[in-house]
Structure formats: C-alpha cells, structure tokens
Write an enzyme that holds these catalytic residues in place. Structure first.
Site, mmCIF file in Angstrom:
data_model
loop_
_atom_site.group_PDB
_atom_site.id
_atom_site.type_symbol
_atom_site.label_atom_id
_atom_site.label_comp_id
_atom_site.label_asym_id
_atom_site.label_seq_id
_atom_site.Cartn_x
_atom_site.Cartn_y
_atom_site.Cartn_z
ATOM 1 N N LYS A 1 118.744 50.120 38.220
ATOM 2 C CA LYS A 1 119.107 51.014 39.323
ATOM 3 C C LYS A 1 118.338 50.708 40.601
ATOM 4 O O LYS A 1 118.812 50.995 41.699
ATOM 5 C CB LYS A 1 118.911 52.464 38.891
ATOM 6 C CG LYS A 1 119.907 52.848 37.794
ATOM 7 C CD LYS A 1 119.741 54.244 37.291
ATOM 8 C CE LYS A 1 120.844 54.620 36.314
ATOM 9 N NZ LYS A 1 120.695 53.975 34.986
HETATM 10 C C1 LIG Z 1 121.727 53.784 34.097
HETATM 11 C C2 LIG Z 1 121.500 52.768 33.037
HETATM 12 C C3 LIG Z 1 122.571 52.159 32.343
HETATM 13 C C4 LIG Z 1 124.020 52.549 32.549
HETATM 14 O O1 LIG Z 1 124.498 52.292 33.825
HETATM 15 P P1 LIG Z 1 126.036 52.616 34.197
HETATM 16 O O2 LIG Z 1 126.007 53.093 35.612
HETATM 17 O O3 LIG Z 1 126.462 53.641 33.248
HETATM 18 O O4 LIG Z 1 126.791 51.364 34.058
HETATM 19 C C5 LIG Z 1 122.278 51.181 31.422
HETATM 20 N N1 LIG Z 1 120.999 50.821 31.151
HETATM 21 C C6 LIG Z 1 119.957 51.385 31.789
HETATM 22 C C7 LIG Z 1 118.581 50.963 31.432
HETATM 23 C C8 LIG Z 1 120.159 52.371 32.756
HETATM 24 O O5 LIG Z 1 119.106 52.931 33.385
#
Ligand SMILES: *Cc1c(COP(=O)(O)O)cnc(C)c1O
Length: 465
Positions: free
Chosen positions: A109
């Site tokens: 993120k």
């Molecule tokens: C947020 C997150 C995801 C999922 O992301 P999406 O927006 O649902 O595709 C996967 N792995 C980690 C470590 C995350 O923090």
C-alpha cells in the site's frame, strides 16, 4: 483527462477533484473517460522507477498538474523506499516475485499511498484547502495512510482500528507516529464496526462538509493509478523483448489486480491475470461461476485479504458491461439487498478470457512458505504465499509469470515462524518499533462520540495547536 463514475450519474471530474472525492456522489467509483496508450516500452528500458512512473502516469494527471511539479512529487514519493530499484524482481526459478514491500510500512500500500499523500498536499495547497482523512483499518491500510499523511500541514488523519484485534507490529506502526496531525483511535468493537462508523460519518453530509472529510481507501483512483506503474516496471525486467507476461496477484478487494488490467488496456502485453484468494474466496467463486455471493468472513493467516465485498470489482464490471452505469447500479443494488447476484454467461466468458482464479487455505500457505524457504532461502509473508501457491498450481507455460509480493515477512512473523522456525527481523528503520512510546485515543462504538473526536482534532489542527 476527465473521470466518469461507474454508476453513470455523478458529474465527470478532472484528476484533482477525482483524487479529493474518492467515492463519486452517485455511490460509484471513478474511472478515466479513455485509457491513454503507454509510451513505447523501448523508451522506458533502463530508466529509473521514478522516471518510468512519471511517464506512465502523466496522461492521467495532465491538465491538473504541471509536468515539473508531477516529476518532483513522484521522485520524492519513491526516494523514501529502501532500495534504489523501489520494487525489485527476484527469481524463484520459473516464477518471478515482484517485491512491493520496501516502503515505510512494509506493505504494498505504500507504493500508492506515498504518492497519494503528496498529491493531496499539492492540490490542497494550490486551492488553499484542507481535509480530514478518516479511515478504518484491519491492519495495513491505517499505518500506510498515516505514514503518507504524517506532518502534512493541510491534512489531519484519523484512523479507527478494532481494539485488541490488530497485531502488535500493526498497532505500533500507527501509535508510534509522533506527528500531531495523525490520530490512531482504538475502537471498542470489530473491524466491521469501525468501517460502519466511517461509512456513517461520510453519510452525515453536514459533518462531512464541516470537517472536509476525505478517504484514501482502495477505491480512490489515485491508488489504482500508482499501482499500474509496477506492472509496467516488472514487465520491463522479465521480458526484454516485450513479449507477453502473466501476473498472479494475492487480493481481496480487487484493487491491486485491477491496476494490472488497466495496464493491459493501455497496451502492456499481458497474457493472463490470475486472482489469488485465501479461504475468503468470493472472487475465486465469482470468476468460476459468474455468481457473486457473500459468505461469512473467516479469519486466516493473511488477514489483509479477509474480505467478502470486493469493492474494486465494480470497475471491471462497468467495463465488461459496456460502460452501462445504470446496469451496474442495478446489479450492485441487487447484490446489496440479496447478498448474491449473477452476470450473464457471455459476460463471464469475456472475463474468463483474461482472468484465472484460485484459492489457497492456511495449510497450503504454510507449505508454500516452508518449501520456498527450503528451495530458495527466501521468506515469504502469508499473503504473498497465497499468490505463489496459486501461481504454482495454475502455471503459465507460454509466458513469464510474475507474482506480486504484497508484504514483508516481518510484518507477519508468527505465520512465517510456524512454517519455517525462522523469525524474520524487522528492517533497520523499524528495529526499535517495540520500544517506541505509543500514543492513541479510545472511543466507544458510537457515531456521536467519533464525530466529536474528529471535530476536536479538526479544530486543533486548523489552529495549529
Ligand atoms: C491490502 C493488502 C492486500 C490486498 O489488496 P487488494 O487491494 O485487496 O488487492 C494483500 N496483501 C497485503 C499485505 C495487503 O496489505
């Protein structure tokens, strides 16, 4: 560039307004009116991550930012990453792993939010405005948002987390941020209670306007835009002749993999896009049957994918339904009222031509972490292991296959330890995390109390106290 809503009735907006709005006023999600072409891949080879990012994203912001400002914002966003290549690609034999966790909070993120925070600040300073970012987190989003907005003079950031239900590392990544504009709030309740309160606060229009509420959750177009870049970037690394590449993406909200689909629309040679879910497999079932059906959320070792409503799927549905906003609105209203909805068989065929999907349970995750450690001496976090396990099963005989690695193993040390006997250490910038002083507030599961807290924060931040 103008942006339109997937529900068809909200007004089209430019980039800056789309960024600040998050959700469209008709409840839909914003998408660009047209998809620009990528620059020729040859022109991007050998250039830095920031340079590639600027080239790929420029058409999306053109008209709202100057090229000079945008270039500088992109450079600053990726200078905070641990490695000069920002998102390195490592080899697991035939599989390639794209590491997206070298930012400040160790999850993918950061790649989008570091940019989004700086874009907010830039747009707000041009307009002499300010915002209050309000969000709910089950772990990773909250810390990535707070890291992105810490110390920004025109933003306050309030994040609700369920008291006692996030890991120590995850809580401390929020509560040890010392900047006065960032506020972590432990809520007496579950993650769903946090999210319901955030939704209720946004629905209170008078309150929303009073404190200039804004959101940076995965439906914000700015996040999707920033994620397109690393599909192009990894393609340049693994396919020197520009031939097609497949991608496998661990996902819950469909946010990450949607950016891969947009990259393909922009002309990136992509073979298959593979959706990898844990036991919370609404997406896997949807791509197999064309029926979207809510079930209970079960806790897994990959908590950031413990989701039963994949909000970003709406953007893909809008595209495969011929950009018919009214039809999308009808479909999603039915899903919301009945908990289940199906798409026509010919629409499902369109999706199956581009996407594969499968699930992996916790036992499978454990085996993948163990075998990758034994064979390659690499530690995977459980989210990444979902992707690698599914990628191994589905495979991609005719094209290189890139698995997106969404978190650093040290962020989920217990799952890694129980699979390998190795406890991955936190990287140097977080090595003293467990000794840093914590600061956070408490709130009960009550809208009036949360609003009162946000008002107080807003007043204090405006007056610079
Ligand atoms: C947020 C997150 C995801 C999922 O992301 P999406 O927006 O649902 O595709 C996967 N792995 C980690 C470590 C995350 O923090």
């Amino acid at each position: 560039m103008r942006y339109i809503s997937t529900r068809g009735t909200a007004p089209a907006l430019g980039f800056a307004d789309t960024l600040l709005a998050g959700l469209a006023s008709d409840g839909g999600l914003y998408l660009p009116e047209t998809y620009p072409d990528l620059p020729p891949l040859e022109s991007l080879r050998g250039r830095s991550y920031s340079e590639v990012a600027t080239e790929v994203m420029w058409p999306f912001v053109e008209g709202d930012l100057s090229r000079e400002d945008f270039t500088q914002i992109v450079e600053e966003s990726y200078a905070v990453f641990d490695l000069p290549e920002v998102c390195p690609v490592v080899d697991l034999g035939h599989l390639k792993v794209l590491e997206l966790f070298h930012g400040p909070t160790l999850a993918f993120k950061d790649v989008a939010l570091q940019l989004v925070g700086r874009l907010f600040e830039h747009v707000l300073s041009e307009r002499d405005g300010r915002v209050t970012i309000l969000g709910a987190t089950s772990g990773d989003t909250g810390s990535a948002a707070m890291e992105a907005f810490r110390g920004l003079p025109r933003a306050s950031c309030v994040i609700l987390f369920p008291d006692g239900r996030v890991s120590d590392v995850q809580r401390r990544q929020m509560t040890t941020i010392s900047e006065a504009n960032c506020h972590a709030v432990a809520l007496e309740g579950t993650f769903d209670d946090c999210q319901d309160l955030v939704k209720a606060a946004f629905a209170d229009e008078a309150f929303r306007n009073e404190v200039h509420l804004s959101a940076v959750n995965s439906i914000n177009w700015g996040r999707v835009m920033a994620q397109i870049v690393y599909y192009v970037w990894s393609h340049l690394q693994v396919s020197p002749d520009g031939s097609p590449v497949s991608f496998c993406v661990p996902t819950g909200n469909f946010g990450n993999i949607l950016a891969g689909w947009v990259a393909k629309k922009m002309g990136l040679p992509v073979d298959r896009l593979i959706v990898a879910t844990n036991r919370n497999d609404i997406l896997t079932r949807f791509f197999a049957t064309g029926t979207m059906e809510i079930r209970e959320v079960v806790p897994t070792t990959s908590p950031s994918m413990d989701i039963q409503i994949s909000s970003n799927l709406e953007r893909l549905l809008f595209e495969v339904m011929g950009r018919d906003g009214a039809a999308v609105a009808t479909l999603l209203d039915q899903f919301r009222s009945d908990g289940t909805v199906s798409i026509p068989a010919d629409t499902l065929e369109l999706l199956k031509a581009e996407f594969g999907a499968d699930r992996l349970d916790d036992a499978g995750v454990c085996e993948v972490i163990q075998s990758v450690h034994e064979e390659h001496d690499i530690l995977l976090d459980p989210h990444t292991a979902v992707g690698v396990g599914v990628a191994r099963r589905i495979g991609s005989p005719s094209s290189p296959l890139v698995c997106l690695s969404t978190a650093h193993p040290a962020k989920f040390p217990d799952a890694v330890f129980s699979s390998t006997g190795v406890r991955p250490p936190l990287p140097p910038h977080l090595s003293d995390l467990l000794e840093r002083p914590e600061r956070f507030d408490h709130c009960s599961d009550d809208l009036a109390e949360v609003e009162k807290f946000v008002r107080r924060v807003f007043a204090a931040d405006v007056s610079g106290e």
